[in-house]
Structure formats: structure tokens, C-alpha cells
Design an enzyme around this catalytic site. Structure first.
Site, PDB file in Angstrom:
ATOM      1  N   ASN A 169       0.810  -1.219   0.000  1.00  0.00           N
ATOM      2  CA  ASN A 169       0.000   0.000   0.000  1.00  0.00           C
ATOM      3  C   ASN A 169       0.844   1.271   0.000  1.00  0.00           C
ATOM      4  O   ASN A 169       2.076   1.219   0.026  1.00  0.00           O
ATOM      5  CB  ASN A 169      -0.961  -0.007   1.189  1.00  0.00           C
ATOM      6  CG  ASN A 169      -0.203   0.044   2.502  1.00  0.00           C
ATOM      7  OD1 ASN A 169       0.857   0.650   2.613  1.00  0.00           O
ATOM      8  ND2 ASN A 169      -0.754  -0.608   3.518  1.00  0.00           N
ATOM      9  N   ILE A 170       0.144   2.402  -0.006  1.00  0.00           N
ATOM     10  CA  ILE A 170       0.842   3.677  -0.198  1.00  0.00           C
ATOM     11  C   ILE A 170       1.815   3.984   0.931  1.00  0.00           C
ATOM     12  O   ILE A 170       2.838   4.642   0.728  1.00  0.00           O
ATOM     13  CB  ILE A 170      -0.138   4.864  -0.352  1.00  0.00           C
ATOM     14  CG1 ILE A 170      -1.082   4.976   0.857  1.00  0.00           C
ATOM     15  CG2 ILE A 170      -0.919   4.742  -1.643  1.00  0.00           C
ATOM     16  CD1 ILE A 170      -1.862   6.283   0.863  1.00  0.00           C
TER      17      ILE A 170
ATOM     18  N   CYS B   3      -8.294  -2.458  -5.683  1.00  0.00           N
ATOM     19  CA  CYS B   3      -7.453  -2.571  -4.500  1.00  0.00           C
ATOM     20  C   CYS B   3      -8.351  -2.286  -3.318  1.00  0.00           C
ATOM     21  O   CYS B   3      -9.319  -3.012  -3.107  1.00  0.00           O
ATOM     22  CB  CYS B   3      -6.232  -1.657  -4.582  1.00  0.00           C
ATOM     23  SG  CYS B   3      -6.585  -0.007  -5.201  1.00  0.00           S
ATOM     24  N   SER B   4      -8.052  -1.246  -2.543  1.00  0.00           N
ATOM     25  CA  SER B   4      -8.968  -0.886  -1.468  1.00  0.00           C
ATOM     26  C   SER B   4      -9.981   0.111  -2.005  1.00  0.00           C
ATOM     27  O   SER B   4     -11.161  -0.173  -2.107  1.00  0.00           O
ATOM     28  CB  SER B   4      -8.216  -0.278  -0.289  1.00  0.00           C
ATOM     29  OG  SER B   4      -7.313  -1.207   0.222  1.00  0.00           O
TER      30      SER B   4
ATOM     31  N   GLY C 169      -9.568   1.646  -4.984  1.00  0.00           N
ATOM     32  CA  GLY C 169      -9.513   1.693  -6.441  1.00  0.00           C
ATOM     33  C   GLY C 169      -8.817   2.915  -6.972  1.00  0.00           C
ATOM     34  O   GLY C 169      -9.091   3.385  -8.064  1.00  0.00           O
ATOM     35  N   TRP C 170      -7.896   3.439  -6.198  1.00  0.00           N
ATOM     36  CA  TRP C 170      -7.221   4.657  -6.642  1.00  0.00           C
ATOM     37  C   TRP C 170      -5.821   4.385  -7.168  1.00  0.00           C
ATOM     38  O   TRP C 170      -5.498   4.671  -8.287  1.00  0.00           O
ATOM     39  CB  TRP C 170      -7.127   5.660  -5.479  1.00  0.00           C
ATOM     40  CG  TRP C 170      -8.285   6.579  -5.436  1.00  0.00           C
ATOM     41  CD1 TRP C 170      -9.072   6.934  -6.476  1.00  0.00           C
ATOM     42  CD2 TRP C 170      -8.775   7.262  -4.293  1.00  0.00           C
ATOM     43  NE1 TRP C 170     -10.043   7.814  -6.053  1.00  0.00           N
ATOM     44  CE2 TRP C 170      -9.881   8.039  -4.718  1.00  0.00           C
ATOM     45  CE3 TRP C 170      -8.385   7.315  -2.954  1.00  0.00           C
ATOM     46  CZ2 TRP C 170     -10.609   8.844  -3.848  1.00  0.00           C
ATOM     47  CZ3 TRP C 170      -9.106   8.113  -2.095  1.00  0.00           C
ATOM     48  CH2 TRP C 170     -10.203   8.872  -2.545  1.00  0.00           C
ATOM     49  N   ASP C 171      -4.968   3.856  -6.278  1.00  0.00           N
ATOM     50  CA  ASP C 171      -3.547   3.830  -6.581  1.00  0.00           C
ATOM     51  C   ASP C 171      -3.083   2.605  -7.355  1.00  0.00           C
ATOM     52  O   ASP C 171      -2.749   2.686  -8.524  1.00  0.00           O
ATOM     53  CB  ASP C 171      -2.759   3.963  -5.280  1.00  0.00           C
ATOM     54  CG  ASP C 171      -3.158   5.211  -4.557  1.00  0.00           C
ATOM     55  OD1 ASP C 171      -3.836   5.116  -3.516  1.00  0.00           O
ATOM     56  OD2 ASP C 171      -2.827   6.294  -5.063  1.00  0.00           O
ATOM     57  N   ARG C 172      -3.102   1.500  -6.655  1.00  0.00           N
ATOM     58  CA  ARG C 172      -2.594   0.299  -7.306  1.00  0.00           C
ATOM     59  C   ARG C 172      -3.430  -0.065  -8.519  1.00  0.00           C
ATOM     60  O   ARG C 172      -2.932  -0.499  -9.544  1.00  0.00           O
ATOM     61  CB  ARG C 172      -2.562  -0.864  -6.312  1.00  0.00           C
ATOM     62  CG  ARG C 172      -1.511  -0.655  -5.253  1.00  0.00           C
ATOM     63  CD  ARG C 172      -1.682  -1.550  -4.077  1.00  0.00           C
ATOM     64  NE  ARG C 172      -2.657  -1.032  -3.127  1.00  0.00           N
ATOM     65  CZ  ARG C 172      -2.837  -1.544  -1.915  1.00  0.00           C
ATOM     66  NH1 ARG C 172      -2.114  -2.572  -1.517  1.00  0.00           N
ATOM     67  NH2 ARG C 172      -3.744  -1.024  -1.103  1.00  0.00           N
TER      68      ARG C 172
ATOM     69  N   ARG D 274      -1.653  12.513  -3.580  1.00  0.00           N
ATOM     70  CA  ARG D 274      -0.424  11.751  -3.501  1.00  0.00           C
ATOM     71  C   ARG D 274       0.804  12.602  -3.718  1.00  0.00           C
ATOM     72  O   ARG D 274       1.869  12.302  -3.232  1.00  0.00           O
ATOM     73  CB  ARG D 274      -0.442  10.614  -4.538  1.00  0.00           C
ATOM     74  CG  ARG D 274      -1.585   9.670  -4.384  1.00  0.00           C
ATOM     75  CD  ARG D 274      -1.462   8.852  -3.138  1.00  0.00           C
ATOM     76  NE  ARG D 274      -2.627   7.990  -3.004  1.00  0.00           N
ATOM     77  CZ  ARG D 274      -3.561   8.159  -2.086  1.00  0.00           C
ATOM     78  NH1 ARG D 274      -3.476   9.127  -1.215  1.00  0.00           N
ATOM     79  NH2 ARG D 274      -4.580   7.322  -2.044  1.00  0.00           N
TER      80      ARG D 274
END
Lengths: 620, 385
Positions: free
Chosen positions: A269-270, A332-333, A335-338, A380
Site C-alpha cells: 500500500n501507499i 485494491c482498497s 480503487g485509486w492507486d494500485r 499523492r
């Protein structure tokens, strides 16, 4: 506000000779500017500043270290402590902005007229892009269910969903997804008729179900006539996903959803990514490192491991589509980053259009990927003084993955490394409106298209600089897959990103520049020859006398004439450009730490060694 | 007692101001030649023997007031211990104008192990990232590359910047010594960077100087038999030259292909060039009479151009590489040669070659085309490609 301090020294952090440039430091509303005694300018955008630190007073003055988001580190020594303190405070203030309106983009004025500004935003048309992809079609349609952002605030107004997904299904599914981010189309592969879709995690907890969500996934798999089943990729490590179940969220149960094949592809994660980058920067920022310390530092940071994980996930996705013709839903969680990383890279591997300059720009702005809604890039990259825990190098990782691909496939990309670096630069610079805002709704509220400028026309103007001279458009005909080799040893440390400004480390001579110049020369010569041949033909046709021996016109190598467009004015070119075909020659012994015995050496280093402008001029 | 082998002097290229701007804007190049010498260790032994002849020899190299540097490729401790077995170092009192610097370089068993470990790691395609980096670090190969480059640069720095003479030796004078002297010459001397000059360098500094190829390049990294005398010094040298070619891509007339060919031929060859361990053995085996020379084959016009670097442009300067870990790369062309396809890289390289050569003798082909047009007005312009 104008500040200037004289007799400031700029230290070269990797040089052993502690040589420094002395000059004057200026602070403007938007930049920090250092002009040295030979009139060379160093510009640093306040927005780029990530951290400022005052080091303990030394005999030569008060050291000030500035670390930037583009990984540049500058080390000044200010003669008077009072001045240093002033600068320090000013920089702290200037580099933090609390409101959008204070960002550079809202005051930046490249002196274009209004129609040019508007055209800049319209340069790339998303509807055209979707058409090119092949939607809408018999299986996929444009839905306006979210036209007022009522269903999902962070999604855009225009969403592509399967034709069989009615509004109740959409609404129901969105209620069952974290932050309302229900499955939507990210990329459509028209040859395979398979789709990449994205969403966030289901609010399934341990046993909750939602008929509409199940119907939604069914609709997606039905929208693919080639294959009965579809993949659902959860880009989190299994443990994290399971932990989320305790909080009422979680992941899809294969039993509840017909015809899905569920797959974890663990990407951290981030928070893990943020600390990974921090460790990497510590390593790259240390002078006089031994090879072992460097490699173990690299290993401890885990950075390359994460890059590999992202690319591995993209390869899995791409195989599902290209080999099995199966649609894939990625989440992902939130739906933003990964999710963004994996979907984007997947599309890049599948579709050669995104490997062209225009294609990449389209790619970046499209709904699918970064800016219009689905990615909180703003958070981010920390432009506003927000929660430091939200900062993460997700986009940097994405660019680094792309860079790894350009290294493996040198002829497959129309753009070069400089292009990627420039985009990275501007993601953090807040000079243009393209990268501001976290979703379409926010961007509309900020009136970005009216109040700021778009980066794309500036990049397109300077295209020559970003072109890969080895690009071969026939390398992979449309929709042919790129299949990268992701064995660990293929991943390299991206020195040109993390040491972009450390000149002493770079390859001393730029092959890229040479080839670019030669390409230009070739073209110019070809043109000259054609002109001469035409002339000869003309003369031969006209007169019967005069065997004129035409001299070939002297080849004038067209130097890469970079007229400095306003937005890039004053930035040091990433690739030193000059008239001579070769750039750095020889370099300088003092820039390198060959031995601890440096103190033994009595001879002073030559006074002027110009690294960038061709030949080292040394005083004897 | 005289030291084991006579020093062989190589007069350096005169340290000079770099090519352009033209001399009128700078000072004329000083012509004081520096010498780089190599030898083996002095046999001082536990009783601190002296040798008049040796002292005189080294004394004559230096003028009044000049100083020299002795670069000992052993650690200070190892050098001291060598005294117990009859070797040692030059005592300061007997060689007052010489300053001794220790730059320990790995050799022998350790170096071979390092090589074997690296090749093992490269062959493991299922390895995860952490493990890969860990194995890369623990094999230490890149550390050895850095150490070799740094030492060669130090020798070059002494000669070029300090204008001092340099003596390089280790223990036998046949391994790390040659590595340093040969590499320093590539760094300092532009003529050693030409194809012909590089061949000459190899002849002089490796073959004639007595690097025991037969012993050192016996089985390479895959063999189970760990021979005592085997060590990849020559490969380390080639790796360092490759690093230079990465950092200065226009400065070497030859390409990576030459380095790979040399590597191959050092271990197994149809030619006699790398046979035996020294000139004496080669005479005894009548190598020159009974075998063909690798150079003769390489230098044939058709072959030769395969080994040329299309980006070459003579660079009269000394080339100072960066030895930061970030600048030292793993020689992928060698270590992954048989492990992963280099198709795309090769194609890209061919494209570079075409782009560069396409503009190369433009005067010729363009001139020809134009003259043809002049003589035959109906001649159609050909496509240059």
C-alpha cells in the site's frame, strides 16, 4: 516579494574536492534562483520543494539543504546566519500552500491569448479516444447515471458500462463498493473483445452479498462474447485484504459470483511505498558509498521489488486479455492507486497507441487512468499542505515501470526518457492545470480549464526533444502485445531520475544527443540532395552547355534548436544541448572519489572545467 | 638480492592540455613524460634486505626533487606479512622519493569465487528481487570492478595531475599489477582506445608481460573443479573497459563485441594468442610457428568492421570515469548473454549503426549520386537507404 543574498555557495554534493560555485541567491514569488559567477542559473520552483533543513553553523557559513520532489538536492552555504534564517523561513512558507488558488497554475501566464488557452485544453479529445478503442458498441454503452456525480462523487460524468447493466444495477453495485466506486470500463480491447474494468473493494465483510453487484460482474463477463469467465484481480496482499473484512469490506467470494476467477497480486500500500522511497533516497543521497552499501540499501528499501510487483501484476492482466481473451476487473482498497497503476500499465502493454507521444498524453488524461476522477493524484503528490500520510510516490512508480519497458524495448516507444522525466517534473510543479484536483467534480469546481493552462501544447511544441530516434512504428503493429521479461535482474536503478541533477555521475557522453543530431543531419542532407538533384535536372533540361559541377552544399548540422518556450524558460535542460555533437568529454578527476589519498595531492585542480559545454578547458 | 622480475617501463603519453580550444588560447602542452612502471614485490624478506641495484634503478627514474608513487595492490597488512615468506615492500628509508600507497585488489581464489557466485545468481531466473540484490551484493563482483577502476584512476591521477612517476606492483606482478597498468593506459592514452592500440596494449601489458592465461583462464565459472590458480583477472579488466565504454560511448574505437570475443578466446580459442603462461613457454611450445594469431584474423577488413564502434570519435582527453556505485553497472551483455534474449537491444543497436553510418561518408555517396545525375540527366534519384 524579493530577497537577494550574495556570496552564497552552492556545493556539489558528489564532488570530492568540495568545490563550490559562489553566486547570488534570489527568491521570487514562484522560484528560487541562484546565479553563479559565470552567469549560470539554477531555478527551483517553490512547489518542488519537499523539505528545507538548516544544518549546524560551520566556519564557512550557514548550510541550507533543500530537497525537492524531483529528487534534486541542493546544498547552499549562506555566509550570514541571519540571512540563512530568513531564507529558511521564507522557503518554508513559500513551499507550503493551503489553498488551490495559491498554486502557481492560477497565476502562471505564458502570454497566450484566450483562444490558444482554450485550444490547449481541447487538444486531446477523449470521445475520439473511446471511439478509437471501439466503444460504444453492441456490448458497451455510455452511461449518464453519474451525470451529477450523485452516484459516485469521485467518478467522472461519462462512464462506460455493459449494455446489460441497467441503472438499478449500477446504483445497487455502487452501494456495495467502497466509496461508491462501482465497476466501470477502463480499457476496451477491440480485437479480443475483452475489457479492463476497475472498481474498489466490495463491502462484503465476512458474509454480506449484493445481488446488483453480482449482476454487474455478470454483465461484464457477458459483454465479452469470447470468454465465459472473467478475472477479478485484487492488487493487495492477501493478508491486507482479509484484514479489511473485519472492517466490513474485503474481497469477492468466488462462490457468490458466477464465472469469476479471483486472483491476488500483492502490491503493497501507499504507506509502504512512501517509506520505501524514503529509504531509497537516503541511499542515493549518500556520498562515497561502497558498492555493497549501495546494493544492500537498495535491497532494504524494497523499491525495485515494488516496481517488479506492479509490472508483474500488469503482465498477469495482459495475459488474461491477450491469451485468454478474458475480461479483467481490477481493484485494491479504494480503487485509486494500485488499480490505476495496473490498469494503466496493462493498457500500455496492450495498445501501441499509448507508446506514441500523443497516445501517452491521451492515455494520461483519459478517464481511465489518472486525472479525471479515478486517481487522487493530487493527494499523492502533496501540492496542498495536506495529510503527509496521503503522500505516496505512486505516479513515480508508474513512470519508472514505463521507463523499465523503454529499456527493454528500445524501439517500441515514440517517446524517450526525457519525456517521462519532464512529465514527472510537471506533475509536481503545479504550473499547469492538468495535474490538479482529485476528480472531475473537483476540477470542474476549480474551473481549471478557464483559469489555468494545459501542459500538452507545450510538450507537443517541443516534441523533437522527447522523441526516441530509435522508434520504429512497425515494431509492434496496432494492438500487438509487449511482453516484458520481469525476472528480477531486468530491473535497474533509475539513475537518471534519482540523480538527474548530479552531473558528475552521468554517462559522460550522450549517445542520445548524438543520434538525435545525426538524424537531423541525415534528414537535412537528404533534403539538400533532393534539392540539388532537382536543380541539376532543371539545368540539364534547360541548357545544353555547361557541365556545371555543383558543389554539394556544406552540410549544416541542424543543432537541436530549442527555442525556450515560456513555460520551460530558465529550466536547466535535462540533456545538455550545444552545437558540438559530443557533449561531455573527459570530465574531471576531482569530481570522482578515487582514493582517500586525495589530501596527498598538492596540485590544485584546474580552475575551469566545463562539463556541459563540450571540451574541458583546463589551465595547465 | 634483486627483485623477482625486472621492471618494465612504459613511457606515458605526455600529459598534455586537451585538444581544443586551439593552443593560442591556452598554454602549450608540457612535454614532461611520466613513466609508469610495473614489477613484482621486492624481496626484502624478514631481515629487511636491501638491494643497491634496485634502488639505483628506481632512483634514476626520478629527477632531483621529483617524487614517485608506488601503488601496491596488496593491503598494508598483506604486504607486511609477505616479508615472512621472503617478499615485502620498499622501505621508505631506501626509497626516499617514493611514496607508497596501498590499494588492495582481490585476486586468486576469492576473485574466482566472486565470479562463480555472480554467474550462479544470474542463472537463477526464479529469484525474487531481494534475493537477487542480496546475491549481487554478496558476490562482490561489482565491488571488485569499482576497486580496479579506482586504483587505475589513482595511478592515472598521479601521472596526469600530479605529474609523478608511478610504480605498480602486487606480489607476483602478473595479475592485479597488469590490471592496473593496462586500465590506466586506456584511461590516459587515446591511442590505447583505438582498435589497433588496444590490441597492442593487450599484447604488451597482458601477453608479453606474462599474465598466466593458461592457469588463470582454465575452466571459467561453470566447472566444478576449483583450480587453485584460476582467477578471472582478465575478465575483470574487460569488465572495467566495458564500464568505460558505457560512460564514454564515443571514446573507444571498438565495441562490446570485441570485448566478448576476447573473453571467449582467453578461455578457449582456435588461435594461439592466449596460449601458455608467458613468452618463455610460448617459445618452448613454438606457438608462433604452429598457430595462427587472433589479431591476424580480427584485423581482416571484413572481420574488423564487426568490432568497430560506430559512434567512435577520437577523444584526446583523459577519460575519468565515475566510480560511484550508481555509475557501475552489471555487464549484462556478458553475464546474461545466454540467459535472456538480446534481440531488441541488438535491433536497436543496428538501428543506431544505420543512423550513424547513414550520415557517415555522405560526401561520397551524395557526391557520387550527384555526379551521376550530372552525366545522365535521366537518372532517377536513388533512395539512400
Amino acid at each position: 516579494m524579493k530577497h537577494d543574498v550574495e556570496q552564497v555557495k552552492l556545493l556539489d554534493r558528489f564532488s570530492t574536492s568540495n568545490k563550490s560555485l559562489t553566486g547570488t541567491l534570489y527568491l521570487t514569488a514562484t522560484h528560487l534562483l541562484f546565479i553563479d559567477s559565470s552567469q549560470r542559473e539554477t531555478w527551483i520552483l517553490h512547489h518542488h520543494i519537499a523539505a528545507v533543513e538548516k544544518l549546524p553553523l560551520t566556519t564557512s557559513g550557514c548550510p541550507l539543504v533543500i530537497q525537492c520532489k524531483n529528487f534534486r538536492t541542493v546544498h547552499f552555504v549562506v555566509p550570514r546566519e541571519r540571512d540563512c534564517h530568513d531564507i529558511y523561513n521564507s522557503l518554508l512558507q513559500l513551499s507550503r500552500t493551503a489553498k488551490y488558488e495559491e498554486l502557481y497554475a492560477f497565476s502562471y501566464n505564458p502570454k497566450q491569448n484566450e483562444s490558444e488557452q482554450v485550444k490547449g485544453w481541447q487538444l486531446i479529445d477523449l470521445t475520439e479516444e473511446y471511439k478509437r478503442m471501439g466503444v460504444p458498441n453492441s456490448n458497451w454503452q455510455l452511461s449518464d447515471a453519474n451525470r451529477d456525480y450523485k452516484i459516485c462523487e469521485t467518478y467522472p460524468k461519462e462512464l462506460y458500462v455493459p449494455r446489460t447493466a441497467s441503472k438499478p444495477i449500477i446504483v445497487g453495485s455502487s452501494k456495495f463498493r467502497s466509496k461508491g466506486r462501482f465497476p466501470v470500463l477502463s480499457y476496451y480491447h477491440k480485437n479480443k473483445e475483452a475489457a479492463i474494468c476497475r472498481c474498489s473493494q466490495p463491502l462484503s465483510g465476512f458474509s454480506a452479498r449484493c445481488l446488483e453487484d453480482e449482476h454487474m460482474l455478470q454483465a461484464i463477463s457477458k459483454a465479452n462474447p469470447s470468454n465465459r469467465y472473467m478475472y477479478v484481480m485484487d492488487t493487495r496482499p492477501k493478508l491486507n485484504a482479509m484484514a479489511n473484512r473485519a472492517a466490513g469490506k474485503g474481497y469477492e467470494n468466488e462462490d457468490n459470483y458466477s464465472n469469476i476467477r479471483f486472483q491476488f497480486v500483492g502490491i503493497e500500500n501507499i504507506h509502504v511505498m512512501r517509506s520505501s522511497l524514503q529509504k531509497l533516497l537516503e541511499v542515493s543521497g549518500t556520498k562515497g558509498l561502497s558498492v555493497n552499501d549501495f546494493l544492500s540499501g537498495l535491497e532494504n528499501s524494497g523499491w525495485l521489488r515494488h516496481i517488479k510487483a506492479v509490472l508483474d501484476a500488469a503482465v498477469f492482466l495482459v495475459k488474461a486479455i491477450a491469451v485468454e481473451s478474458a475480461s479483467v476487473l481490477v481493484h485494491c482498497s479504494d480503487g485509486w492507486d494500485r488499480t490505476s497503476q495496473v490498469c494503466s500499465l496493462g493498457a500500455l502493454l496492450l495498445d501501441s497507441y499509448y507508446r506514441t507521444i500523443r497516445g501517452f498524453m491521451t492515455f494520461l488524461i483519459s478517464n481511465l487512468n489518472w486525472f479525471q476522477s479515478v486517481h487522487g493524484i493530487f493527494f499523492r503528490c502533496c501540492q496542498l499542505d495536506g495529510d503527509p500520510k496521503e503522500i505516496s510516490p505512486v505516479f513515480t512508480q508508474f513512470l519508472e515501470s514505463v521507463w523499465n519497458l523503454t529499456e527493454q524495448f528500445p524501439q517500441a516507444f515514440e517517446y524517450n526518457e526525457a519525456f517521462l522525466l519532464q512529465i514527472h517534473e510537471h506533475v509536481h510543479s503545479c504550473q499547469f492545470g492538468n495535474f490538479l484536483g482529485n476528480c472531475q467534480k473537483e476540477r470542474e469546481e476549480l474551473k481549471l480549464k478557464e483559469k489555468t493552462y494545459s501542459l500538452w501544447p507545450f510538450l507537443l511544441d517541443e516534441q523533437k526533444r522527447y522523441q526516441n530516434p530509435l522508434y520504429n512504428p512497425d515494431f509492434s503493429p496496432e494492438l500487438t502485445l509487449l511482453e516484458p521479461n520481469t525476472v528480477s535482474f531486468n530491473f535497474k536503478f533509475w539513475r537518471n531520475m534519482y540523480h538527474q541533477f548530479d552531473r558528475s555521475m552521468h554517462p559522460r557522453q550522450s549517445v542520445f544527443n548524438l543520434i538525435m543530431n545525426m538524424s537531423e543531419q541525415n534528414k537535412q542532407l537528404e533534403q539538400d540532395i533532393k534539392e540539388l538533384e532537382a536543380k541539376i535536372k532543371q539545368r540539364n533540361g534547360q541548357s545544353d552547355a555547361l557541365p556545371v559541377k555543383e558543389q554539394q552544399q556544406p552540410a549544416h548540422p541542424a543543432p537541436l534548436a530549442l527555442k525556450t518556450p515560456p513555460c520551460f524558460k530558465k529550466e536547466q535542460p535535462l540533456i545538455p544541448v550545444n552545437d558540438a555533437v559530443r557533449t561531455i568529454e573527459g570530465s574531471n578527476a576531482a569530481d570522482n572519489r578515487y582514493s582517500e589519498f586525495v589530501a596527498e595531492f598538492s596540485k590544485a585542480e584546474p580552475a575551469v572545467v566545463s562539463l556541459e559545454y563540450g571540451v574541458a578547458r583546463m589551465t595547465c | 638480492k634483486v627483485s623477482a622480475s625486472a621492471a618494465s617501463a612504459w613511457p606515458s603519453a605526455p600529459s598534455r592540455c586537451p585538444g581544443s580550444p586551439p593552443p593560442s588560447s591556452g598554454c602549450p602542452p608540457p612535454l614532461a613524460p611520466q613513466a609508469m612502471l610495473r614489477s613484482s614485490q621486492p624481496l626484502t624478506g624478514p631481515n629487511r634486505k636491501r638491494c643497491r641495484e634496485d634502488e639505483v634503478l628506481l632512483g634514476t627514474v626520478l629527477d632531483e626533487g621529483e617524487r614517485g608513487f608506488i601503488i601496491d595492490t596488496r593491503s598494508a597488512q598483506a604486504a607486511k606479512q609477505a616479508r615472512m615468506t621472503g617478499g615485502g615492500t620498499e622501505p621508505k628509508s631506501s626509497y626516499p622519493q617514493w611514496r607508497r600507497l596501498h590499494r588492495p585488489l582481490e585476486r586468486g581464489r576469492q576473485l574466482q569465487e566472486s565470479f562463480i557466485k555472480l554467474v550462479d545468481a544470474c542463472n537463477d531466473t526464479t529469484i525474487n528481487m531481494d534475493r537477487w540484490l542480496n546475491r549481487l551484493e554478496s558476490c562482490r563482483w561489482l565491488s571488485h570492478v569499482k576497486a580496479a577502476l579506482s586504483t587505475a584512476c589513482l595511478a592515472a591521477q598521479c601521472m596526469d595531475r600530479e605529474e609523478a612517476n608511478v610504480l605498480v606492483h602486487g606480489a607476483e606482478g602478473t595479475d592485479t599489477t597488469l590490471l592496473v597498468t593496462a586500465l590506466a593506459q586506456v584511461i590516459l592514452d587515446p591511442s590505447c582506445r583505438t582498435l589497433a592500440g588496444f590490441q597492442g596494449l593487450l599484447e604488451r601489458e597482458w601477453i608479453e608481460a606474462g599474465h598466466p592465461f593458461h592457469l588463470r583462464c582454465a575452466h571459467s565459472a561453470y566447472s566444478h573443479a576449483r583450480l587453485k590458480q584460476e582467477a578471472p583477472l582478465f575478465l575483470l579488466f574487460l569488465d572495467c573497459v566495458w564500464q568505460l565504454s558505457r560512460q564514454f560511448p564515443f571514446s573507444l574505437e571498438f565495441s562490446e563485441r570485441l570485448l566478448l570475443t576476447l573473453f571467449d578466446n582467453a578461455y578457449a580459442s582456435a588461435y594461439g594468442t592466449f596460449l601458455c603462461n608467458n613468452e618463455k613457454e610460448r617459445c618452448l611450445c613454438k606457438v608462433k610457428e604452429n598457430t595462427h594469431s587472433l589479431w591476424a584474423w580480427l584485423n581482416q577488413p571484413g572481420e574488423r568492421q564487426k568490432y568497430l564502434n560506430p559512434l567512435y570519435s577520437p577523444n584526446a582527453l583523459v577519460i575519468w570515469p565515475s566510480v560511484e556505485p550508481q555509475s557501475i553497472q552489471l555487464w549484462q551483455g556478458l553475464f546474461f548473454r545466454w540467459i535472456r534474449s538480446s534481440q531488441y537491444l541488438d535491433e536497436a543497436w543496428a538501428e543506431i549503426q544505420w543512423l550513424v553510418e547513414g550520415s557517415e561518408p555522405p560526401k561520397d555517396s551524395a557526391g557520387n549520386r550527384l555526379s551521376r545525375s550530372l552525366s545522365d540527366p535521366t537518372a532517377r534519384p536513388e533512395n539512400a537507404r
